[in-house]
Write a protein that holds these residues in place. Sequence first.
Motif: not given
Length: 456
Positions: A31-32, A34-35, A38-39
Amino acid sequence: MTRPNILLITADDLNYNSPGVAGCGIPGVTPNIDRLAQEGIRFVHAHVNIAVCQPSRSVLMTGKYPHRNGAIGFGPIDSDVVTLPELLKRAGYRNGIIGKETHLAPAEKFYWDASIRTVDETGGYGRNPQVYYRHSKQFIEEAVREDVPFFLMANSHDPHRPFAGSEQEIKAFGRHTEATRHFTPEEIEVPGFLPDLPEVRKELAQYFTSVRRCDQTVGEILRALKESGQEDNTLVMFLSDNGMAFPFAKTNCYLTSTRTPWIVRWPGKIKPGTVDDQHFISGIDFMPTILQAAGLPKERGGDGRSFRDLLLGNTQPFRNKVFTVFNQTSGKRNYPMRCVQNKKYGYIYNDWSDQENVFVNESQNGLTFKAMQRAAEIDAAISARVRLFQYRVKEELYDFEKDPDALINLIDDPQYGHIVNDMRQELLYTMSSTYDPVADSFRAFLADQTPKFGIH
């Protein structure tokens, strides 16, 4: 100008498609990471230039291929090679490294203001996310107090062997390390370059448990950055030093060996959620990109070129291929390999392959290769894979667009003769122009070959 802070986060032996954002179908594995993608921007065609730990990192820090910086294997760079930390130090940066600090040598060439060993702390052996949070926070806070920009290279030891929960871990550490999420063999996906066997699934579950913990380490480092108040003025890069430590990945020249999940976040500069699936970038480009991003002159004589323009939304049409190499394992065994890849094809020259020398590397110590050897006794297809892995052939050609797992060698297929000839010449040119010591051997090999299927 106000120079940006630079945060480089590396994973150790993370395959390019293990993060969820890069195609992994296991829910919640990264999740980290992936985030972060996205940023910022994620590069699809990103590679390291050599798929083994220390030489790969030496390329990042010098902007030169291994045969040009001196670190062809697990040894130091040449004393006359200029490093990125050296130039950043001159420009007033505070330099720090957390984890894997011995994988950049000699230490005096890297000008670290803080060199932090993580393997002994809290029994995590470089695999405790909280240790990375604490040291990252302390390092950044010290730079803020000194009112200077910082360059921090934070290196996770995950998901390098021994994997979380494995018997190898017991042998190495005397106990299992802690992990908050353990995957089961039924949950994981078996990559196409490996057979779907029970022991393979078991080891992959251990690998993905380590991948999840690596992602937590990434999250903790980024948390420390955010809490420091320096997030908006920090260029963050994330990548893996090479592919996963399984057969046909790490310490080879396949797509799954050198391709890396390269992500960059630069607030106010990069459009969030960008995916670049057009341009090739590689390890030699890291140093010139950071120098340009920091407003510093490029170092002459390097092999890479800055891709800062790509970060700002521009194009660089020359980025249509990558040159990758392999030289020596950590066991000091020499297996010279060279590869040139574009979006469609990958051509590999195995200089060492003579059908007598046997390939031996780290990945053969685990459950997977041993399971493959047992299965090879009754399965002809797996037997052929085991033999190819151990002995290779002199040349390999793959359609990586259709066959990213490198299962079908097209080298003797007549319809690909012109591709073989073109890529042979492309590889020879690159090897010759970079003063590759294997170039003479490759040139001699080509002299003994007739053009493929009469094509000139």
